[in-house]
Write an enzyme that holds these catalytic residues in place. Structure first.
Site, PDB file in Angstrom:
ATOM      1  N   GLU A 264       2.130   0.923   7.919  1.00  0.00           N
ATOM      2  CA  GLU A 264       3.417   1.406   7.425  1.00  0.00           C
ATOM      3  C   GLU A 264       4.204   1.816   8.664  1.00  0.00           C
ATOM      4  O   GLU A 264       3.701   2.588   9.472  1.00  0.00           O
ATOM      5  CB  GLU A 264       3.211   2.631   6.533  1.00  0.00           C
ATOM      6  CG  GLU A 264       2.534   2.312   5.220  1.00  0.00           C
ATOM      7  CD  GLU A 264       2.170   3.584   4.462  1.00  0.00           C
ATOM      8  OE1 GLU A 264       3.096   4.296   4.035  1.00  0.00           O
ATOM      9  OE2 GLU A 264       0.976   3.854   4.314  1.00  0.00           O
TER      10      GLU A 264
ATOM     11  N   ARG B  67     -12.940   5.392   8.215  1.00  0.00           N
ATOM     12  CA  ARG B  67     -11.932   5.477   9.273  1.00  0.00           C
ATOM     13  C   ARG B  67     -12.546   6.107  10.519  1.00  0.00           C
ATOM     14  O   ARG B  67     -13.536   6.821  10.455  1.00  0.00           O
ATOM     15  CB  ARG B  67     -10.693   6.226   8.811  1.00  0.00           C
ATOM     16  CG  ARG B  67     -10.891   7.665   8.420  1.00  0.00           C
ATOM     17  CD  ARG B  67      -9.535   8.361   8.199  1.00  0.00           C
ATOM     18  NE  ARG B  67      -8.642   7.617   7.340  1.00  0.00           N
ATOM     19  CZ  ARG B  67      -7.374   7.324   7.636  1.00  0.00           C
ATOM     20  NH1 ARG B  67      -6.853   7.710   8.781  1.00  0.00           N
ATOM     21  NH2 ARG B  67      -6.623   6.669   6.804  1.00  0.00           N
TER      22      ARG B  67
ATOM     23  N   LYS C  28      -1.056  11.193  11.194  1.00  0.00           N
ATOM     24  CA  LYS C  28       0.300  10.892  11.649  1.00  0.00           C
ATOM     25  C   LYS C  28       1.183  12.126  11.571  1.00  0.00           C
ATOM     26  O   LYS C  28       2.029  12.342  12.434  1.00  0.00           O
ATOM     27  CB  LYS C  28       0.920   9.804  10.764  1.00  0.00           C
ATOM     28  CG  LYS C  28       0.519   8.399  11.122  1.00  0.00           C
ATOM     29  CD  LYS C  28       1.301   7.428  10.229  1.00  0.00           C
ATOM     30  CE  LYS C  28       0.731   6.033  10.313  1.00  0.00           C
ATOM     31  NZ  LYS C  28       1.266   5.169   9.242  1.00  0.00           N
TER      32      LYS C  28
HETATM   33  P1  ATP Z   1      -0.369   6.861   6.174  1.00  0.00           P
HETATM   34  O1  ATP Z   1      -0.800   8.211   5.758  1.00  0.00           O
HETATM   35  O2  ATP Z   1       1.033   6.805   6.661  1.00  0.00           O
HETATM   36  O3  ATP Z   1      -0.728   5.771   5.218  1.00  0.00           O
HETATM   37  P2  ATP Z   1      -2.319   5.569   7.877  1.00  0.00           P
HETATM   38  O4  ATP Z   1      -3.023   6.177   9.021  1.00  0.00           O
HETATM   39  O5  ATP Z   1      -3.093   5.076   6.708  1.00  0.00           O
HETATM   40  O6  ATP Z   1      -1.234   6.623   7.473  1.00  0.00           O
HETATM   41  P3  ATP Z   1      -1.154   2.945   8.009  1.00  0.00           P
HETATM   42  O7  ATP Z   1       0.030   2.504   8.766  1.00  0.00           O
HETATM   43  O8  ATP Z   1      -1.135   2.850   6.543  1.00  0.00           O
HETATM   44  O9  ATP Z   1      -1.433   4.426   8.460  1.00  0.00           O
HETATM   45  O10 ATP Z   1      -2.430   2.221   8.601  1.00  0.00           O
HETATM   46  C1  ATP Z   1      -2.500   0.856   8.836  1.00  0.00           C
HETATM   47  C2  ATP Z   1      -3.925   0.407   8.767  1.00  0.00           C
HETATM   48  O11 ATP Z   1      -4.713   1.116   9.713  1.00  0.00           O
HETATM   49  C3  ATP Z   1      -4.520   0.658   7.405  1.00  0.00           C
HETATM   50  O12 ATP Z   1      -5.244  -0.490   7.014  1.00  0.00           O
HETATM   51  C4  ATP Z   1      -5.406   1.834   7.618  1.00  0.00           C
HETATM   52  O13 ATP Z   1      -6.478   1.813   6.724  1.00  0.00           O
HETATM   53  C5  ATP Z   1      -5.844   1.662   9.075  1.00  0.00           C
HETATM   54  N1  ATP Z   1      -6.178   2.947   9.672  1.00  0.00           N
HETATM   55  C6  ATP Z   1      -5.427   4.051   9.726  1.00  0.00           C
HETATM   56  N2  ATP Z   1      -6.070   5.074  10.310  1.00  0.00           N
HETATM   57  C7  ATP Z   1      -7.287   4.604  10.666  1.00  0.00           C
HETATM   58  C8  ATP Z   1      -8.443   5.167  11.300  1.00  0.00           C
HETATM   59  N3  ATP Z   1      -8.465   6.447  11.707  1.00  0.00           N
HETATM   60  N4  ATP Z   1      -9.519   4.375  11.493  1.00  0.00           N
HETATM   61  C9  ATP Z   1      -9.507   3.095  11.093  1.00  0.00           C
HETATM   62  N5  ATP Z   1      -8.467   2.504  10.483  1.00  0.00           N
HETATM   63  C10 ATP Z   1      -7.366   3.240  10.261  1.00  0.00           C
HETATM   64 MG    MG Z   2      -1.852   4.020   4.945  1.00  0.00          MG
END
Ligand code: ATP
Ligand code: MG
Length: 567
Positions: free
Chosen positions: A41, A266, A276
């Site tokens: 996102e 994660r 974030k």
């Molecule tokens: P939000 O709360 O804004 O959704 P988010 O950290 O999930 O935050 P995204 O932009 O949705 O951010 O993440 C993009 C991709 O990265 C998603 O597939 C998410 O699952 C993965 N991702 C995010 N944080 C991690 C992490 N700490 N470890 C592994 N993958 C991650």
């Molecule tokens: Mg997300």
């Protein structure tokens, strides 16, 4: 070893996602295609957790001769920005991955998603609800108590059509109506209780402008976007496990291609926050100097600090994928960059805490060019010349007036080798009578011990780094430490937050002296300062004003501290 055995070996080293994929290839599912995606996102900068997801998705695409898309899940115009889109693309490329011609946006599918919503309405599986967000929350129930059905749930299909098209046409103010799925209010899974599919939001979207005033919820866009792109394996983090039944419900009811969702744990890192929201707070409230502050776990922060894409990819490889949440020790990440830079960084000499050394028997005005290996680990990196003269600087810590027995550095009457130069002996020293600080030391050198000369073989225990006073360049050196003092900043005692364990010493500025070969240093060039650590040229650096960031020290000093605490 027989071929079968080798196969078994390979098989054992597969992670659980690779096992699923190989099984799907074997059974010919999706014509044995492998197609993954990385779906950020655009509401923040990428961090090391995202980097893991990028390495995983693009890595699987590569490994199985498949494809990987970059898709922005841009369903929330209020929080998203083109600045984030650009930084995300830059970071993915920098990490070494290529989406080729497959750059997509969920917002490209808004029309299609609207059509999907109409399919649900037509089937009596979605309805327009006039309750506001608060009322919806109040009637959702709890995991153990069923929710209450919306009084608008039994609107006719015609009425729902009419209202939904009026929502799209902008008849209603924000928050006054939503489109909801009609699934039931009893499911133990809260995500299944007549979830919201569309909300009214009169906001300008960074791509679709003012075309839309209704926007799909993330949950209504994500799975269908995967379906539209014919993603075979939708890899996401564990928190989406509970969303999977809903995604499956949408796919089934709409009647479209079904990707397979696979969840993994994660990445969490010790001494680091990864949310974030928290990273945004650190930037906005000035605890760090921007998203690319070298103390941030963001990809741009790590890049500026001096991390290489190889070290991050290697880190992602080593930690692998897990099905349960865990915390990875940040020293493993530091280990990966140390290993990488050890192989490729040129060595130079720099003194960060200078103490003047005068070689009394060295001819005034003489300058010798000392030949020095750029990297003893890799001869192909060549040699360079380092000027030597009568007045030098060494580190304050490398001299002691009254040293303990095992101090193999300089002390009155003792000998050391100066790296790539001579063996010197300390004859006496000058002390400031007021501050008791040693201000200079006087030595003699042994001309027969010049490095590389046949007679130079005499052995002494210690070797020190040094710079020639008249040749050394001044440099601003930024010594970074971990940003937090607690292993888990997200888990603080009652009444405290992660901000209460910010490390007050996470940045120390010193003016160092570096050997003159550093004059040619370009932004993001990496060096090993001998005996000190790995350093990267900061973007603020120029020939007039050299600036180095410490990437990591040579050894894991934190591990040492922990050990001292233990004993
Ligand atoms: P939000 O709360 O804004 O959704 P988010 O950290 O999930 O935050 P995204 O932009 O949705 O951010 O993440 C993009 C991709 O990265 C998603 O597939 C998410 O699952 C993965 N991702 C995010 N944080 C991690 C992490 N700490 N470890 C592994 N993958 C991650
Ligand atoms: Mg997300």
């Amino acid at each position: 070893m027989g071929e079968n055995q080798i196969r078994n070996e390979e098989k054992r080293s597969l992670n659980f996602i690779e096992e699923i994929i190989e099984e799907d290839i074997r059974t010919g599912k999706n014509e044995s295609r492998v197609h993954t995606r990385f779906p950020p996102e655009p509401n923040g900068y990428l961090h090391i957790g995202h980097a893991k997801s990028i390495c995983l998705n693009f890595g699987l695409g590569k490994k199985y001769n498949g494809k990987t898309n970059l898709r922005f899940d841009d369903t929330n115009p209020v929080k998203e920005d083109i600045e984030y889109v650009d930084s995300i693309m830059e970071d993915v490329k920098w990490l070494g991955f290529d989406w080729e011609d497959r750059l997509f946006y969920a917002s490209d599918y808004f029309e299609q998603l609207y059509e999907y919503a109409l399919i649900l309405i037509r089937k009596g599986k979605a309805f327009v609800c006039d309750m506001n967000a608060e009322e919806i929350a109040e009637t959702r129930g709890t995991p153990t108590r069923p929710g209450i059905e919306s009084p608008y749930r039994n609107r006719t299909i015609e009425e729902n059509f009419e209202l939904f098209s009026q929502m799209r046409a902008g008849f209603f103010p924000d928050g006054t109506r939503v489109l909801r799925a009609k699934i039931g209010m009893n499911s133990p899974n809260m995500h299944m209780r007549d979830p919201v599919l569309y909300r009214i939001l009169h906001a300008t979207h960074h791509r679709t402008g003012d075309k839309w005033c209704i926007y799909p919820m993330y949950d209504f866009a994500h799975g269908q976007s995967d379906s539209i792109e014919r993603i075979t394996h939708s890899i996401c983090t564990l928190e989406f496990e509970v969303h999977r039944p809903l995604y499956d419900w949408f796919i089934r009811e709409i009647g479209i291609y079904a990707p397979r969702q696979i969840e993994f744990a994660r990445l969490n890192l010790s001494y680091t926050v990864m949310s974030k929201r928290k990273l945004l707070e650190l930037v906005r409230d000035g605890y760090v100097n921007g998203w690319d502050d070298p103390r941030m776990p963001t990809v741009c922060g790590l890049r500026r600090r001096g991390y290489t894409p190889e070290s991050i990819r290697n880190f992602a490889d080593i930690i692998g994928v897990a099905k349960r949440d865990n915390v990875i020790d940040v020293s493993l990440l530091e280990f990966c960059i140390r290993e990488d830079l050890n192989k490729r960084a040129n060595r130079i000499m720099a003194v960060l805490n200078p103490l003047k050394v005068i070689i009394d028997n060295y001819p005034e005005g003489l300058v010798e060019e000392m030949e020095s290996m750029n990297n003893p680990e890799n001869e192909s990196q060549g040699k360079r010349k380092v000027p030597f003269s009568k007045v030098l600087f060494i580190e304050q810590e490398d001299f002691m007036e009254n040293p303990p027995g095992k101090f193999f550095r300089l002390a009155p009457g003792r000998e050391v080798r100066l790296r790539s130069a001579y063996i010197i002996r300390c004859e006496n020293f000058v002390k400031d009578p007021e501050t008791e600080k040693i201000t200079e030391i006087h030595c003699t050198y042994d001309p027969l011990t010049k490095s590389g000369m046949p007679e130079s073989g005499r052995k002494v225990k210690g070797t020190l780094h040094w710079v020639s006073a008249m040749h050394a360049l001044k440099a601003e050196v930024r010594l970074y430490e971990r940003l937090f003092t607690k292993e888990n900043p997200d888990d603080m005692p009652e009444g405290q937050t992660y901000k209460d364990c910010l490390n007050p010493n996470s940045l120390k500025l010193v003016t160092g002296l570096v050997e003159p070969s550093a004059l040619s240093a370009k932004v993001s060039d990496k060096y090993q300062f001998e005996r000190i650590g790995y350093f990267s040229v900061d973007k603020d650096s120029s020939a007039k004003n050299l600036v180095f960031n410490r990437v990591v020290s040579l050894k894991d000093s934190w591990a040492k501290i922990e050990k001292i605490k233990e004993t």
